[in-house]
Design a protein around this motif. Structure first.
Motif, PDB file in Angstrom:
ATOM      1  N   SER A 249       0.817  -1.213   0.000  1.00 18.09           N
ATOM      2  CA  SER A 249       0.000   0.000   0.000  1.00 18.09           C
ATOM      3  C   SER A 249       0.849   1.259   0.000  1.00 18.09           C
ATOM      4  CB  SER A 249      -0.942   0.006   1.207  1.00 18.09           C
ATOM      5  OG  SER A 249      -0.220   0.220   2.409  1.00 18.09           O
ATOM      6  N   ASP A 253       0.098   1.432  -4.367  1.00 18.17           N
ATOM      7  CA  ASP A 253      -1.184   2.138  -4.259  1.00 18.17           C
ATOM      8  C   ASP A 253      -1.022   3.654  -4.327  1.00 18.17           C
ATOM      9  OD1 ASP A 253      -2.287  -0.310  -4.008  1.00 18.17           O
ATOM     10  OD2 ASP A 253      -2.743  -0.173  -1.872  1.00 18.17           O
ATOM     11  N   ASP A 684      -5.048  -8.835  -2.879  1.00 22.47           N
ATOM     12  CA  ASP A 684      -6.216  -8.504  -2.063  1.00 22.47           C
ATOM     13  C   ASP A 684      -6.569  -9.606  -1.069  1.00 22.47           C
ATOM     14  OD1 ASP A 684      -6.539  -6.082  -3.414  1.00 22.47           O
ATOM     15  OD2 ASP A 684      -7.690  -7.059  -5.009  1.00 22.47           O
TER      16      ASP A 684
END
Length: 711
Positions: A249, A253, A684
Motif C-alpha cells: 500500500s 497504491d 487482495d
C-alpha cells in the motif's frame, strides 16, 4: 451445549461468577480467550523413584497402590486426609490438609502417581499436597507413561488448577467452533517451505483443532512440537501478511514521480564526490536507482555500521531528484547534525546552480519566512531540516524525503510530507545496525539496504576496558595524542554535577559533563583547550562549539551523547567514556564511531561508575572485543530482547501470543518469504488460500498498520 467462541466462560459447566471473576484477571472471559491462552512452559514428571532413591526436598515421583486411608478432624473446619501408598520398594504417606473432598477420589486400591517434595518424618517419607494422577485401576507399571503438564502464567488468587479447568472445559465444549483459516493446501505449502527441518517431507502442518488440543493437553512431546509449530507459524504468517500488505500500500497504491538515471547522469553526480564509492555503496545506489525510476514511491531503509558511508548514498539520491527538476528534503534528528549535512551539501554543490536551504529552530522569524517562501516557490532544490520543523511545509515539487534518524523509526511513524500532488520517494537511514529479526518485523514493511564495507583508508579503533586505577595512565595517553596534534572526546552520561570520581554504587554517583569539564581543565588536561557541549545549551552555542571543534580551535570536547550520531571530525582520534555502564551497546558503538573517521587510528578508553571493574559487565566485554556493529546489535538483542533496542518504543505491533522473535527466527524468515509470495500472487487476499486468513490480518493489524477496514 450450544457454545461458540464468544460464549462467556460463566456459561460453561461449574463456572459461576466467583470463579469467572478470578479468571477475568488473566483476560479469560470467553471460550476464545481460554483456547488461545497458551502455556508458558511444560513440566514432565520425573521418572518414578524407589524408596531408596528419595531425597529430602528433592522433587520426585512415586507410583503405587493406596493401601490405607484415614480422614481425621480435630476442630471444625480443620481436617487431615492421609493415605499410605505402597509398591514393591516400600510405602510413603500422602497428606492433604483441609481437603476432605480428596476422600472421594483417592480411595483404597487406587493406583496413582504422586509428584512432590518428600520429607522424612521419623522412619517414613511423607508427601504433603502432592500432584496426583490416578492411573488405570489395577495398573502397577513401575514406569507408567509420563503426562506432560502445561504451566500457565498466573496472577494472584488464580491457581493452575483454575486455568487448566477452564481450558479443558473450553476444549470439550467449544473446540469444534474454531474455524480452520489455513486450508490444507496452504498448510502443505508452508510445511514445504520449512525444508523438512520442522516437518517431515510430504507432511502438512497440523490442523487448528488438533493443534489447540495438543498445546493444552499434550499426548506426546512430538505431538506438542507439531502443535506449537502450527500455531507459531500461523501467528508469524499473519504478521508478515499484514506487513507485506502495508508495504504494497505504501508503494503500488500511491503515485510518485519516476526519476530516470542514465549512465551519463550517474557519472555527472559521482564526479561531485571527492572519493570513489565502495562496492557496497555502489550496490545500494543501484537498488535506489531501480526504486526511484518506478511510478510508485520508493520505501527503503538504509542501515549500515558507523563510518560505512550512508550519507554519501543519500546525497546521491537527492541529487538524482534535483536532476529530474524536483526537490529533495533531508530531516535530521538534531540541529547540530542538520547543520553538518547542510554544510557538506553546500561544499558538494559549490559552483553549481543547485540551491541548498536550511530550516531549523535557530533561524530568526524573517529567515524562516524567507526559507519557507523559497521552498514553496521551488527556488530551493535541497532542503535540510529537523523533524519538528519540516512538518506542514509547502513544497512545490517534493520527490524525495531522506530521514536520518538515530532512534527507532517505527512502522507507523511515516513522515507525511507531500508536494506537487504526488507522494515522495522515502529513504530512511538507520545509524544503528538492526538485528535481522527486528528488520523482519518492526521494519517489515520497507525494503532494506545494508552497508557493511568501510571506505578505503579507514583504520580501526582500539577499545580498552579500564579500572579506575588506570585513569592517571589513561589521561597521560590522551595527552600524548593531543601533543601529536590530534583531538579528543570525553563523554559522560549526564549534565548535572553529581560527581567526577565514582565512590559507591549509589544512583547519584554518576559522572557528569559539567564537573568532568572543570576537573579536566584544572588537572589532567589543563594545558589544552577544553570545551563543554550538552543538549541543554542554546542551539547557537552548541553550533559554535561544534564549529570550533571541527576547525581545530578546541582540542578536547567534553560532551553528553549529543555527539552520538553524525558528528564527523576526522582529526578526533581518542575518546574517553565515563559511566559506560549507563549506556546500551548500540549507543556505545555509535559513540565509538566518532573517532578514527580519517587516516589516523582511534582509541577508546572505557570507565564505569561505582568503583567496579568494567570487565564485570558482559556488555562492555562484548564492546571491547567486537568492532562489528551488526554483531553487537545481535548481541544487544539477545541480551536485552526486542523491547527497546533502538531507543523509543515504536514498534506499533501488538504482542505475540505464542511466537518468540528470538527463539523462532528461522520460522519467522520462512513466514516472511511465504507472505511475500502469497501477496504477490493475491494482493487482495481474496482467493481460497487467503480469504479466511485475511480476516485475521485486518482484525489484528488493520488499525495498527493503517491497512483500512478490510472490507
Amino acid at each position: 451445549m450450544n457454545v461458540s467462541l464468544s460464549t462467556d466462560i460463566r456459561e460453561l459447566p461449574n463456572y459461576g461468577p466467583a470463579k469467572a471473576n478470578r479468571l477475568s484477571r488473566l483476560g479469560l472471559r470467553t471460550v476464545r480467550d481460554a483456547l488461545f491462552f497458551f502455556p508458558r512452559e511444560y513440566q514432565e514428571p520425573p521418572p518414578p523413584a524407589r524408596i531408596a532413591d528419595l531425597k529430602q526436598g528433592q522433587r520426585a515421583a512415586f507410583v503405587g497402590r493406596i493401601t490405607d486411608v484415614s480422614l481425621s478432624s480435630s476442630t471444625p473446619g480443620k481436617s487431615v486426609y492421609a493415605t499410605v501408598v505402597e509398591n514393591e520398594s516400600g510405602a510413603v504417606r500422602m497428606l492433604f490438609f483441609n481437603q476432605p473432598f480428596r476422600a472421594d477420589s483417592l480411595t483404597m486400591d487406587k493406583t496413582i502417581r504422586l509428584i512432590g517434595s518428600p520429607k522424612l518424618t521419623g522412619l517414613r517419607w511423607e508427601f504433603a499436597h502432592p500432584e496426583v494422577e490416578i492411573l488405570e485401576d489395577g495398573l502397577h507399571d513401575p514406569n507408567p507413561p509420563a503426562t506432560i503438564v502445561p504451566v500457565y502464567p498466573l496472577v494472584e488468587t488464580v491457581k493452575q488448577a483454575d486455568v487448566r479447568g477452564v481450558v479443558a472445559a473450553a476444549i470439550e465444549h467449544g473446540l469444534e467452533s474454531v474455524l480452520e483459516v489455513m486450508p490444507e493446501e496452504l498448510r502443505e505449502r508452508a510445511a514445504g517451505c520449512l525444508n523438512g527441518n520442522h516437518v517431515e517431507a510430504g507432511q502438512a502442518l497440523v490442523g487448528i483443532c488438533a493443534a489447540l488440543r495438543e498445546i493444552h493437553q499434550p499426548t506426546a512431546s512430538e505431538c506438542l512440537a507439531a502443535a506449537r509449530l502450527r500455531l507459531i507459524f500461523q501467528e508469524l504468517l499473519v504478521m508478515q501478511l499484514a506487513l507485506a500488505t502495508r508495504r504494497r500500500s505504501l508503494t503500488t497504491d500511491l503515485e510518485a514521480t519516476p526519476l530516470e538515471c542514465s549512465s551519463r547522469l550517474r557519472q555527472r553526480i559521482l564526479r561531485r564526490f571527492p572519493f570513489a564509492l565502495t562496492d557496497d555503496q555502489t550496490r545500494v545506489v543501484d537498488e535506489i536507482v531501480a526504486d526511484m525510476r518506478r511510478q510508485f514511491p520508493m520505501n527503503r531503509m538504509l542501515q549500515g555500521d558507523v563510518g560505512s558511508g550512508k550519507t554519501a548514498v543519500a546525497f546521491f539520491a537527492m541529487l538524482l531528484a534535483v536532476a529530474g527538476k524536483q526537490q529533495a528534503a533531508l530531516m535530521a534528528p538534531t540541529e547540530v547534525l542538520a547543520r553538518q549535512h547542510f554544510h557538506h551539501l553546500q561544499r558538494l554543490m559549490d559552483g553549481s546552480r543547485v540551491r541548498v536551504g536550511l530550516l531549523c529552530g535557530s533561524l530568526t522569524t524573517s529567515e524562516r519566512r524567507q526559507t519557507l517562501r523559497e521552498i514553496e516557490s521551488g527556488d530551493l532544490d535541497l532542503i535540510i531540516g529537523t523533524h519538528a520543523l519540516v512538518y506542514d511545509v509547502a513544497f512545490r515539487s517534493l520527490a524525495l524525503v531522506v530521514v536520518d534518524e538515530q532512534h527507532r523509526f517505527g512502522v507507523r511513524q511515516r513522515v507525511q510530507l507531500r508536494g506537487g500532488g504526488k507522494a515522495p520517494h522515502y529513504l530512511v537511514m538507520s545509524a544503528t545496525p538492526i538485528p535481522r529479526t527486528v528488520a523482519m518485523t518492526q521494519f517489515g514493511d520497507v525494503a532494506l539496504s545494508v552497508l557493511r564495507e568501510k571506505p578505503a583508508g579507514r583504520i580501526g579503533v582500539k577499545t580498552y576496558l579500564a579500572d579506575d586505577a588506570w585513569k592517571s595512565r589513561w589521561w597521560g595517553f590522551v595527552r600524548e595524542r593531543l601533543s601529536e596534534g590530534r583531538q579528543a572526546y570525553v563523554v559522560a552520561p549526564r549534565v548535572g554535577e553529581l560527581g567526577f570520581e565514582a565512590r559507591d554504587d549509589d544512583e547519584d554517583d554518576i559522572a557528569s559533563v559539567t564537573q568532568t569539564y572543570r576537573e579536566l581543565k584544572e588537572t589532567q588536561l589543563s594545558d589544552y583547550r577544553v570545551e563543554l557541549l550538552h543538549g541543554g545549551m542554546a542551539p547557537e552555542d552548541k553550533q559554535s562549539v561544534m564549529d570550533a571543534f571541527a576547525e581545530g580551535e578546541i582540542e578536547v570536547l567534553v560532551s553528553t551523547t549529543v555527539i552520538e550520531v553524525g558528528i564527523d571530525v576526522a582529526n578526533a582520534t581518542v575518546m574517553t567514556i565515563l559511566g559506560a555502564n549507563r549506556f546500551g551497546l548500540a549507543q556505545l558503538h555509535q559513540l565509538r564511531g566518532r573517532v578514527a573517521r580519517g587516516s589516523h587510528g582511534g582509541h577508546v578508553g572505557v570507565f564505569v561508575d561505582g568503583g567496579k571493574s568494567p570487565r564485570d559487565d558482559e556488555r562492555l566485554v562484548r564492546f571491547e572485543t567486537t568492532e562489528d556493529g551488526f554483531a553487537l546489535a545481535e548481541a544487544d538483542y539477545q541480551m536485552r530482547g526486542p523491547g527497546d533496542l533502538l531507543g523509543r518504543r515504536q514498534s506499533g505491533l501488538p504482542p505475540l501470543l505464542i511466537a518468540d522473535l528470538q527463539r523462532d527466527q528461522e520460522v519467522l524468515g520462512v513466514a516472511r518469504e511465504l507472505a511475500h509470495e502469497l501477496i504477490e500472487e493475491d494482493p487482495d487476499m481474496s482467493g481460497p488460500l487467503l480469504s479466511l486468513l485475511r480476516d485475521q490480518v485486518f482484525r489484528r493489524y488493520g488499525t495498527r498498520l493503517e491497512l483500512g477496514d478490510g472490507a
